[in-house]
Design a protein around this motif. Structure first.
Motif, PDB file in Angstrom:
ATOM      1  N   SER A  71       0.854  -1.186   0.000  1.00 14.72           N
ATOM      2  CA  SER A  71       0.000   0.000   0.000  1.00 14.72           C
ATOM      3  C   SER A  71       0.889   1.234   0.000  1.00 14.72           C
ATOM      4  CB  SER A  71      -0.943   0.012   1.208  1.00 14.72           C
ATOM      5  OG  SER A  71      -0.199   0.048   2.424  1.00 14.72           O
ATOM      6  N   ARG A  72       0.303   2.388  -0.257  1.00 18.91           N
ATOM      7  CA  ARG A  72       1.072   3.629  -0.271  1.00 18.91           C
ATOM      8  C   ARG A  72       0.202   4.764   0.229  1.00 18.91           C
ATOM      9  NH1 ARG A  72       2.934   4.410  -6.306  1.00 18.91           N
ATOM     10  NH2 ARG A  72       3.857   6.331  -5.466  1.00 18.91           N
ATOM     11  N   ASP A  73       0.855   5.745   0.815  1.00 13.82           N
ATOM     12  CA  ASP A  73       0.206   6.973   1.259  1.00 13.82           C
ATOM     13  C   ASP A  73       0.964   8.111   0.586  1.00 13.82           C
ATOM     14  OD1 ASP A  73      -0.694   9.268   2.549  1.00 13.82           O
ATOM     15  OD2 ASP A  73      -0.845   8.288   4.490  1.00 13.82           O
ATOM     16  N   ASN A  74       0.428   8.614  -0.511  1.00 10.92           N
ATOM     17  CA  ASN A  74       1.149   9.630  -1.275  1.00 10.92           C
ATOM     18  C   ASN A  74       1.264  10.945  -0.506  1.00 10.92           C
ATOM     19  OD1 ASN A  74       1.615   7.922  -3.431  1.00 10.92           O
ATOM     20  ND2 ASN A  74      -0.242   8.533  -4.514  1.00 10.92           N
ATOM     21  N   ALA A  75       0.329  11.222   0.363  1.00 11.78           N
ATOM     22  CA  ALA A  75       0.409  12.445   1.173  1.00 11.78           C
ATOM     23  C   ALA A  75       1.628  12.406   2.097  1.00 11.78           C
ATOM     24  CB  ALA A  75      -0.864  12.621   1.976  1.00 11.78           C
ATOM     25  N   LYS A  76       1.997  11.209   2.508  1.00 11.91           N
ATOM     26  CA  LYS A  76       3.167  11.034   3.376  1.00 11.91           C
ATOM     27  C   LYS A  76       4.390  10.561   2.603  1.00 11.91           C
ATOM     28  CE  LYS A  76       0.451   9.901   7.502  1.00 11.91           C
ATOM     29  NZ  LYS A  76       0.199   8.876   8.566  1.00 11.91           N
ATOM     30  N   SER A  77       4.246  10.371   1.298  1.00 14.52           N
ATOM     31  CA  SER A  77       5.337   9.872   0.455  1.00 14.52           C
ATOM     32  C   SER A  77       5.926   8.587   1.036  1.00 14.52           C
ATOM     33  CB  SER A  77       6.434  10.935   0.311  1.00 14.52           C
ATOM     34  OG  SER A  77       5.939  12.086  -0.318  1.00 14.52           O
ATOM     35  N   THR A  78       5.063   7.676   1.407  1.00  9.96           N
ATOM     36  CA  THR A  78       5.494   6.448   2.073  1.00  9.96           C
ATOM     37  C   THR A  78       4.826   5.230   1.450  1.00  9.96           C
ATOM     38  OG1 THR A  78       5.835   7.642   4.156  1.00  9.96           O
ATOM     39  CG2 THR A  78       5.708   5.250   4.274  1.00  9.96           C
TER      40      THR A  78
END
Length: 122
Positions: A71-78
């Protein structure tokens, strides 16, 4: 340029869980595919999973399908890799990677982290 730093590796027992993270910095506004790969001692680097920029689609190797979730969280760049039902054969150094193509080939990825060790005991 994109810099990637993995964390979350360690020692787990068979059947246990670990969650890997990969923090990206630099030109993270580009729409990169991101993937996880692993390399065991004496073996070639192998594909684990990759995910599209939006996170709407993800792909897994047969060996981890149903046990791992990318999974990814683009707002956190993670980027994340949730690993459940771990097996001793999952023992390897795990790398995150970013690239403009979404494939299973390591050579198609432009940026790599330094890796994090995952060890699964029987």
């Amino acid at each position: 340029q994109v810099q990637l730093v993995e964390s979350g590796g360690g020692l787990a027992q068979a059947g246990g869980s670990l969650r890997l993270s990969c923090a990206a910095s630099g030109r993270t506004n580009n729409r990169y595919f991101m993937g996880w790969f692993r390399q065991a001692p004496g073996k070639e680097r192998e594909f684990v999973a990759y995910i599209t920029w939006s996170g709407s689609s993800s792909y897994y190797s047969d060996s981890v399908k149903g046990r791992f979730t990318i999974s990814r969280d683009n707002a956190k760049s993670t980027l994340y890799l949730q690993m459940n039902s771990l097996k001793p054969e999952d023992t390897a150094v795990y790398y995150c990677a970013a690239g403009v193509l979404g494939t299973r080939r390591p050579s198609d990825y432009n940026y790599w982290g330094q890796g994090t060790q995952v060890t699964v005991s029987p």
